[in-house]
Design a protein around this motif. Sequence first.
Motif: not given
Length: 147
Positions: A34-44
């Motif tokens: 989603m807009q605003g997602d980053d690597e931390a979101d993917a890893e979480k």
Amino acid sequence: MRALLQRVSDASVTVDHEMIGKIGPGLLILVCAMQGDDEADAEKLAAKIAKLRIFKDEEGRMNRSIIDSGGSALIVSQFTLAADTSRGNRPGFSTAAAPQEGERLYECFADRISQLGIPMAKGRFGADMKVALTNDGPVTIWMDSNA
């Protein structure tokens, strides 16, 4: 990031009449950045999915994770998980990450699943894919890294 998990007995993905990914028992994971997602979101999201206890134990209770059960993951990008159906009859997808960023985060998510020791196969980002599965249960769970 958003994901739709389906516990499966088997699943596969085909592009242009060629099967490019196949698993046995495990999870089909449809994923959307989603807009605003980053690597931390993917890893979480990957870490949460890896620990989610939705596989049967010896007593038939959902008490085991994909890791505990020795299952595999088939990871398929699906921007339509960003659908906004609040207005009219045609869904909007403007909340999905831009394609280049979406692909980068999709690959980051898949890499993290692999690093967690889960055997996995993938679809092809942006391709017209045919996904086949045998749903087990059925067990289908919606997840969002921001929830």
